[in-house]
Write a protein that holds these residues in place. Sequence first.
Motif, PDB file in Angstrom:
ATOM      1  N   GLU A  20      -2.495   3.854  10.903  1.00 14.97           N
ATOM      2  CA  GLU A  20      -1.228   4.312  11.547  1.00 14.97           C
ATOM      3  C   GLU A  20      -0.066   4.808  10.242  1.00 14.97           C
ATOM      4  OE1 GLU A  20       0.406   0.863  13.350  1.00 14.97           O
ATOM      5  OE2 GLU A  20      -0.978   0.520  14.758  1.00 14.97           O
ATOM      6  N   ASP A  21      -0.398   4.236   9.298  1.00 17.48           N
ATOM      7  CA  ASP A  21       0.364   4.832   8.069  1.00 17.48           C
ATOM      8  C   ASP A  21      -0.038   5.928   7.121  1.00 17.48           C
ATOM      9  OD1 ASP A  21       1.979   2.719   8.508  1.00 17.48           O
ATOM     10  OD2 ASP A  21       0.893   1.402   7.543  1.00 17.48           O
ATOM     11  N   MET A  22      -1.358   6.218   7.176  1.00 16.46           N
ATOM     12  CA  MET A  22      -2.072   7.304   6.504  1.00 16.46           C
ATOM     13  C   MET A  22      -3.239   7.449   6.882  1.00 16.46           C
ATOM     14  SD  MET A  22      -3.250   4.736   3.113  1.00 16.46           S
ATOM     15  CE  MET A  22      -1.720   3.718   3.370  1.00 16.46           C
ATOM     16  N   HIS A  23      -3.986   8.906   6.554  1.00 12.16           N
ATOM     17  CA  HIS A  23      -5.302   9.064   7.000  1.00 12.16           C
ATOM     18  C   HIS A  23      -5.945   9.806   5.551  1.00 12.16           C
ATOM     19  CE1 HIS A  23      -8.188  10.939   9.503  1.00 12.16           C
ATOM     20  NE2 HIS A  23      -8.329  11.959   8.842  1.00 12.16           N
TER      21      HIS A  23
ATOM     22  N   LEU B  17       0.737  -1.226  -0.042  1.00  7.96           N
ATOM     23  CA  LEU B  17       0.027   0.059   0.103  1.00  7.96           C
ATOM     24  C   LEU B  17       0.994   1.420   0.100  1.00  7.96           C
ATOM     25  CD1 LEU B  17      -2.797  -0.824   2.683  1.00  7.96           C
ATOM     26  CD2 LEU B  17      -3.084  -0.656  -0.045  1.00  7.96           C
ATOM     27  N   LEU B  18       1.945   1.194   0.595  1.00  7.31           N
ATOM     28  CA  LEU B  18       2.780   2.146   0.866  1.00  7.31           C
ATOM     29  C   LEU B  18       4.004   2.608  -0.064  1.00  7.31           C
ATOM     30  CD1 LEU B  18       3.304   2.333   4.749  1.00  7.31           C
ATOM     31  CD2 LEU B  18       1.783   3.872   3.412  1.00  7.31           C
ATOM     32  N   ARG B  19       4.228   1.550  -0.794  1.00  4.94           N
ATOM     33  CA  ARG B  19       5.584   1.344  -1.410  1.00  4.94           C
ATOM     34  C   ARG B  19       5.432   2.498  -2.758  1.00  4.94           C
ATOM     35  NH1 ARG B  19       5.431  -3.727  -3.313  1.00  4.94           N
ATOM     36  NH2 ARG B  19       5.939  -4.431  -1.374  1.00  4.94           N
ATOM     37  N   PRO B  20       4.486   2.619  -3.328  1.00  9.67           N
ATOM     38  CA  PRO B  20       4.458   3.712  -4.459  1.00  9.67           C
ATOM     39  C   PRO B  20       4.526   5.130  -3.908  1.00  9.67           C
ATOM     40  CG  PRO B  20       2.417   2.336  -4.630  1.00  9.67           C
ATOM     41  CD  PRO B  20       3.097   2.050  -3.218  1.00  9.67           C
ATOM     42  N   TYR B  21       4.415   5.473  -2.555  1.00  9.39           N
ATOM     43  CA  TYR B  21       4.474   6.884  -2.495  1.00  9.39           C
ATOM     44  C   TYR B  21       5.645   7.221  -1.572  1.00  9.39           C
ATOM     45  CZ  TYR B  21      -0.390   5.857  -4.049  1.00  9.39           C
ATOM     46  OH  TYR B  21      -1.211   5.126  -4.632  1.00  9.39           O
ATOM     47  N   LYS B  22       6.646   6.491  -1.518  1.00  6.85           N
ATOM     48  CA  LYS B  22       7.752   6.741  -0.719  1.00  6.85           C
ATOM     49  C   LYS B  22       8.466   8.267  -0.864  1.00  6.85           C
ATOM     50  CE  LYS B  22      11.976   4.219   0.630  1.00  6.85           C
ATOM     51  NZ  LYS B  22      12.713   3.244   0.435  1.00  6.85           N
ATOM     52  N   GLY B  23       8.407   8.703   0.468  1.00  8.19           N
ATOM     53  CA  GLY B  23       8.935  10.066   0.239  1.00  8.19           C
ATOM     54  C   GLY B  23       7.795  11.030   0.033  1.00  8.19           C
TER      55      GLY B  23
ATOM     56  N   GLU C 114       4.373  13.271   0.998  1.00 13.02           N
ATOM     57  CA  GLU C 114       3.590  13.528   2.125  1.00 13.02           C
ATOM     58  C   GLU C 114       2.331  13.398   1.964  1.00 13.02           C
ATOM     59  OE1 GLU C 114       4.513  17.543   3.669  1.00 13.02           O
ATOM     60  OE2 GLU C 114       6.558  17.221   3.656  1.00 13.02           O
ATOM     61  N   GLN C 115       1.671  13.547   0.600  1.00 14.93           N
ATOM     62  CA  GLN C 115       0.186  13.161   0.487  1.00 14.93           C
ATOM     63  C   GLN C 115       0.279  13.010  -1.061  1.00 14.93           C
ATOM     64  OE1 GLN C 115      -1.653  17.016   1.798  1.00 14.93           O
ATOM     65  NE2 GLN C 115      -2.251  17.447  -0.466  1.00 14.93           N
ATOM     66  N   VAL C 116      -1.099  12.139  -1.352  1.00 12.75           N
ATOM     67  CA  VAL C 116      -1.507  12.212  -2.597  1.00 12.75           C
ATOM     68  C   VAL C 116      -3.075  12.583  -3.023  1.00 12.75           C
ATOM     69  CG1 VAL C 116      -1.939   9.731  -2.322  1.00 12.75           C
ATOM     70  CG2 VAL C 116      -1.302  10.378  -4.467  1.00 12.75           C
ATOM     71  N   ASP C 117      -3.215  12.832  -4.300  1.00 13.03           N
ATOM     72  CA  ASP C 117      -4.592  13.020  -4.353  1.00 13.03           C
ATOM     73  C   ASP C 117      -5.437  11.868  -4.359  1.00 13.03           C
ATOM     74  OD1 ASP C 117      -6.902  13.658  -6.670  1.00 13.03           O
ATOM     75  OD2 ASP C 117      -6.332  15.515  -5.985  1.00 13.03           O
ATOM     76  N   ALA C 118      -6.439  11.926  -4.064  1.00 10.26           N
ATOM     77  CA  ALA C 118      -7.425  10.526  -3.958  1.00 10.26           C
ATOM     78  C   ALA C 118      -7.497   9.816  -5.315  1.00 10.26           C
ATOM     79  CB  ALA C 118      -8.582  10.934  -3.173  1.00 10.26           C
ATOM     80  N   THR C 119      -7.851  10.916  -6.381  1.00  9.37           N
ATOM     81  CA  THR C 119      -7.854  10.139  -7.826  1.00  9.37           C
ATOM     82  C   THR C 119      -6.437   9.591  -8.243  1.00  9.37           C
ATOM     83  OG1 THR C 119      -7.157  12.179  -8.791  1.00  9.37           O
ATOM     84  CG2 THR C 119      -9.646  11.862  -8.565  1.00  9.37           C
ATOM     85  N   LYS C 120      -5.626   9.658  -7.513  1.00 11.26           N
ATOM     86  CA  LYS C 120      -4.218   9.213  -7.957  1.00 11.26           C
ATOM     87  C   LYS C 120      -3.492   7.772  -6.837  1.00 11.26           C
ATOM     88  CE  LYS C 120      -2.564  13.173 -10.374  1.00 11.26           C
ATOM     89  NZ  LYS C 120      -3.474  14.231 -10.125  1.00 11.26           N
TER      90      LYS C 120
END
Length: 198
Positions: free
Chosen positions: A132-135, A75-81, A83-89
Motif C-alpha cells: 500500500e505504501d510503496m512498490h 519505514l516511510l519516515r525517512p522519505y517524506k515528500g 516520489e522514489q528512492v534508489d534501492a541502494t539508498k
Amino acid sequence: MSVEKLDRRARRTRQAIQAAFVELVLEKSYESVTIQEVADKADYNRGTFYKHYVGKEELLSEIREGFLRGIREALLRPYKGMEQVDATKIYPSSLKLFEHIEEHKNEFMALLSVHKGISEDLYNTLRISMREDMHMEMEPSDPPLDYELMLSYRLSATVGVIMHWAEMDFKYSANYMADQLLALVNGKIDHIVFKSKP
C-alpha cells in the motif's frame, strides 16, 4: 482545564499503565498479572485503569497495535515528500525499523511472550506497507521474478533477522542490524563449500 491538557493527561496515564503492564508481563507472565498489580505499579487506582481499559486484553491489543503502527511509520519516515528512492539508498528505513524495535524492545518481548504470532503480525505489517505504501521496481531478469514470491522471500528474511536479534537479547545495535540486513538482501552467494562429501 483545556481539552488538550486533558488529552495529554490521558495519554500520560495510558503510557504509565502500559509501561507497568509490560514490566509485569516480563517479570511474571501475562496470565498471572492482575489489574490491581498494574494499577499499583503505575501508581493509579483500579478505577483509573478501568476508565481507560476494559481489561488486560484491550490493553495488550493497544500495545500491539501501537508497536505495529510504529513499524509501518518507521519505514516511510525517512522519505517524506519523495516520489522514489534508489534501492541502494534504503538504509535509512532499515535503520528506522531496527531503531523502533530497539526503542520498544520491552513491548516487543512482552508481546512475544504472550503470543508467538507477533512474528506473523510483523510479516503482515511489512507486507501491507510494501503493497500500500510503496512498490519495488526490479531489474529485468531471466526468468522474470514473480513479484509476490520476491516480496515473500525478502519479508520472511527480514522478520527472521528481527526474530534472531530478539533471541540474542538485542546484543547488536540497530545500526549493526540495519547494515547486516542490507548486506544480506543485496549480497550474492559466490559459491558453497561442502563440509562433508555428499
